[in-house]
Design an enzyme around this catalytic site. Sequence first.
Site, PDB file in Angstrom:
ATOM      1  N   TYR A 147      63.871  59.177  56.341  1.00 38.37           N
ATOM      2  CA  TYR A 147      65.087  60.342  56.286  1.00 38.37           C
ATOM      3  C   TYR A 147      65.709  60.484  57.717  1.00 38.37           C
ATOM      4  O   TYR A 147      66.871  60.684  57.497  1.00 38.37           O
ATOM      5  CB  TYR A 147      64.666  61.662  55.518  1.00 38.37           C
ATOM      6  N   LYS A 197      51.566  52.666  53.160  1.00 38.66           N
ATOM      7  CA  LYS A 197      51.585  51.142  52.703  1.00 38.66           C
ATOM      8  C   LYS A 197      51.162  50.593  54.085  1.00 38.66           C
ATOM      9  O   LYS A 197      51.710  49.665  54.716  1.00 38.66           O
ATOM     10  CB  LYS A 197      52.969  50.763  52.553  1.00 38.66           C
ATOM     11  N   ASP A 229      52.157  52.601  46.143  1.00 39.72           N
ATOM     12  CA  ASP A 229      52.243  52.042  44.854  1.00 39.72           C
ATOM     13  C   ASP A 229      51.113  52.125  43.854  1.00 39.72           C
ATOM     14  O   ASP A 229      51.482  52.516  42.675  1.00 39.72           O
ATOM     15  CB  ASP A 229      52.722  50.408  44.890  1.00 39.72           C
ATOM     16  N   ASP A 253      58.744  61.914  48.259  1.00 35.57           N
ATOM     17  CA  ASP A 253      60.080  62.326  47.576  1.00 35.57           C
ATOM     18  C   ASP A 253      59.759  61.895  46.140  1.00 35.57           C
ATOM     19  O   ASP A 253      59.717  62.464  45.082  1.00 35.57           O
ATOM     20  CB  ASP A 253      61.181  61.827  47.994  1.00 35.57           C
ATOM     21  N   ASP A 257      58.404  63.675  42.388  1.00 34.09           N
ATOM     22  CA  ASP A 257      59.043  63.744  41.130  1.00 34.09           C
ATOM     23  C   ASP A 257      58.092  63.282  39.884  1.00 34.09           C
ATOM     24  O   ASP A 257      58.150  63.824  38.746  1.00 34.09           O
ATOM     25  CB  ASP A 257      60.148  62.846  41.278  1.00 34.09           C
TER      26      ASP A 257
HETATM   27  C1  IPM Z   1      64.097  66.665  47.291  1.00 36.94           C
HETATM   28  C2  IPM Z   1      65.358  66.293  47.175  1.00 36.94           C
HETATM   29  C3  IPM Z   1      66.104  65.701  48.431  1.00 36.94           C
HETATM   30  C4  IPM Z   1      65.223  64.712  49.196  1.00 36.94           C
HETATM   31  C5  IPM Z   1      67.614  65.302  48.351  1.00 36.94           C
HETATM   32  C6  IPM Z   1      68.313  66.270  47.503  1.00 36.94           C
HETATM   33  C7  IPM Z   1      68.128  64.956  49.691  1.00 36.94           C
HETATM   34  O1  IPM Z   1      65.360  64.866  46.151  1.00 36.94           O
HETATM   35  O2  IPM Z   1      63.891  67.597  47.813  1.00 36.94           O
HETATM   36  O3  IPM Z   1      63.281  66.077  46.891  1.00 36.94           O
HETATM   37  O4  IPM Z   1      65.440  63.623  48.914  1.00 36.94           O
HETATM   38  O5  IPM Z   1      64.466  65.071  49.867  1.00 36.94           O
HETATM   39 MG    MG Z   2      63.292  64.546  45.758  1.00 36.16          MG
END
Ligand code: IPM
Ligand code: MG
Length: 369
Positions: A147, A197, A229, A253, A257
């Site tokens: 990032y 990784k 992975d 990230d 999710d």
């Molecule tokens: C998160 C989100 C952010 C990220 C985006 C909105 C920039 O997906 O907080 O997980 O990628 O960190």
């Molecule tokens: Mg995210």
Amino acid sequence: MSSKNFKIAALAGDGIGPEVMREAIKILRTVKKRFGVGLEITEAPIGWAGIDAAGKALPDATLALCKRSDAILFGSVGLPDRDPTVRKEERPERAALLRMRKEFGLFANLRPVKLLKALAHACPLAKERQGDGIDILVVRELAGGLYFGQPKHTEEIPGGRRAVDTMVHTTPEIERIAHVAFKAARLRRKKVTSTDKANVLENGVLWREVVTRIGTQYPDVALDHIFADNAAMQLVLRPTQFDVLLCENMFGDILSDEAAALGGSLGMLPSASLGVASGGKTFGLYEPAGGTAPDIAGKNLANPIAQILSSALMLRHSFGLDDAAAAIENAVGKSIDAGYRTGDIFNPSDPSARKVGTGAMGDAIAAAI
Ligand code: IPM
Ligand code: MG
């Protein structure tokens, strides 16, 4: 309970941000009354709301408010379909959220995923894979990696363009996030699974080396290493093996999710982004992990629980108000047990479930405090 007055910057942002923030503020006002704690909440625009109000995703006045606050309660920012003429560097994801993470040195992102028994139906995994329940804390490094690594740019080359992002982690960066993971594990089931990784990436080799070394300072915590992975696969095959899942920025990230889906809904996942503690205080930004969800924004459909649980994390980590934080978490549990469900966690075949909107969910939780 406490004579201190804690200053909160409440930045609702875009999409469902304002409607879920409204519910979190409702809960904080209830806690304030019930526990007699000093909470001073000031709202300010950010994201597209900031661009509309002041021409910038992070208006100067909003940043100044954050600097004089003890913590930030953040909604969500970013509407991918809005105004393509606004350059990517000025768009809310980078100019507000990432800028905020950088500005306040928020390096540790905690995302606690918990599948409540009553929501077993909302988990995409078969019952037998859910075991006795899924309870994972994703600890994501938030200040480095892909990032923020330099160089980062797009350039013209013969025959097209070339886009570069850099994945970079330094020893001190890995050390500090590893400490966060091991300390968190001590308060849980004492197991850290570190993802990397190391089979292909230089920074993965360093990551594994440093985490292993820091692990020797926590002999009471079990440490495993797993390729990222494989972690993605293990999360759906056998999620109950995980306690604390330690990840670098990008892996965290993605994996957070995925883990969130196991908790029933992205609308249930809060997060804490913490800076370095100083003078016994930890500044933090607290936000739901789910994003702006423009498809359901403004329709009273959004689940406010992730935002509400984020406010509980704020009370605990930045203000040390553990009882008030637990009261919010218990109230969420009670409301779920009582059958209140927003659409994302509603099961029509459950006779005790009652489908409610964003506001009614907030009311139910406030009443349970
Ligand atoms: C998160 C989100 C952010 C990220 C985006 C909105 C920039 O997906 O907080 O997980 O990628 O960190
Ligand atoms: Mg995210």
